[in-house]
Design a protein around this motif. Structure first.
Motif, short mmCIF file in Angstrom:
data_model
loop_
_atom_site.label_atom_id
_atom_site.label_comp_id
_atom_site.label_asym_id
_atom_site.label_seq_id
_atom_site.Cartn_x
_atom_site.Cartn_y
_atom_site.Cartn_z
N ALA A 71 3.97 5.19 -5.87
CA ALA A 71 3.97 4.86 -7.29
C ALA A 71 2.80 5.53 -8.01
O ALA A 71 2.94 5.98 -9.14
CB ALA A 71 3.92 3.35 -7.49
N GLY A 72 1.66 5.63 -7.36
CA GLY A 72 0.51 6.30 -7.96
C GLY A 72 0.74 7.78 -8.16
O GLY A 72 0.36 8.35 -9.18
N ALA A 128 5.65 1.16 -9.76
CA ALA A 128 5.44 2.37 -10.55
C ALA A 128 5.02 2.02 -11.98
O ALA A 128 4.11 2.66 -12.54
CB ALA A 128 6.71 3.22 -10.56
N VAL A 129 5.64 1.00 -12.56
CA VAL A 129 5.25 0.57 -13.90
C VAL A 129 3.82 0.03 -13.88
O VAL A 129 3.02 0.33 -14.78
CB VAL A 129 6.24 -0.49 -14.44
N GLY A 130 3.49 -0.75 -12.86
CA GLY A 130 2.11 -1.24 -12.73
C GLY A 130 1.11 -0.11 -12.58
O GLY A 130 0.03 -0.15 -13.18
N ALA A 131 1.46 0.91 -11.82
CA ALA A 131 0.57 2.05 -11.65
C ALA A 131 0.41 2.83 -12.95
O ALA A 131 -0.69 3.30 -13.27
CB ALA A 131 1.09 2.97 -10.55
N ILE A 132 1.49 2.95 -13.72
CA ILE A 132 1.40 3.64 -15.01
C ILE A 132 0.51 2.86 -15.97
O ILE A 132 -0.31 3.45 -16.68
CB ILE A 132 2.81 3.86 -15.60
N ILE A 186 0.83 -1.20 0.00
CA ILE A 186 0.00 0.00 0.00
C ILE A 186 0.87 1.25 0.00
O ILE A 186 0.61 2.20 -0.74
CB ILE A 186 -0.98 -0.03 1.18
N LEU A 187 1.90 1.27 0.82
CA LEU A 187 2.78 2.44 0.88
C LEU A 187 3.51 2.65 -0.44
O LEU A 187 3.54 3.77 -0.96
CB LEU A 187 3.78 2.29 2.02
N VAL A 188 4.07 1.59 -0.99
CA VAL A 188 4.77 1.70 -2.27
C VAL A 188 3.77 2.06 -3.37
O VAL A 188 4.08 2.86 -4.25
CB VAL A 188 5.52 0.39 -2.58
N GLY A 239 -2.65 3.75 -7.68
CA GLY A 239 -1.29 3.32 -7.36
C GLY A 239 -1.26 2.00 -6.61
O GLY A 239 -0.43 1.14 -6.87
N ILE A 240 -2.18 1.85 -5.67
CA ILE A 240 -2.25 0.60 -4.90
C ILE A 240 -2.66 -0.55 -5.81
O ILE A 240 -2.09 -1.64 -5.73
CB ILE A 240 -3.21 0.77 -3.71
#
Length: 84
Positions: free
Chosen positions: A13-14, A66-70, A7-9, A37-38
């Motif tokens: 990332a979001g 970050a890639v997943g959030a993008i 959750i924090l990352v 982001g989560i």
């Protein structure tokens, strides 16, 4: 503890994904950015574990989250554009 890390990352990332991705239908608001982001961090963790990059007790790293959030933000922009 692993869920809190994701959750924090995912939150960080979001925020980074929102800054990197410029689109006409960007989600606005703190909660939507955090949620995307989560979700991106969870997607990166799931894909990484399915492929074999992470063990079952590991979460995705910051770059993968970050890639997943993008990717999630890109899909969000595509579906929001299609609905409008």
């Amino acid at each position: 503890m692993n869920i809190l890390y994701i959750i924090l990352v995912g939150f960080v990332a979001g925020v980074i994904a929102r800054l990197v991705s410029r689109g006409p239908n960007r989600p606005s608001g703190f909660l939507v950015t955090t949620a995307l982001g989560i979700v991106g961090a969870f997607v990166a963790t799931f894909v990484g574990q399915a492929v074999g990059w992470y063990r079952a007790d590991q979460g995705a790293g910051f770059i993968a989250a970050a890639v997943g959030a993008i990717v999630v933000l890109f899909l969000w922009n595509r579906f929001a554009t299609r609905r409008a």
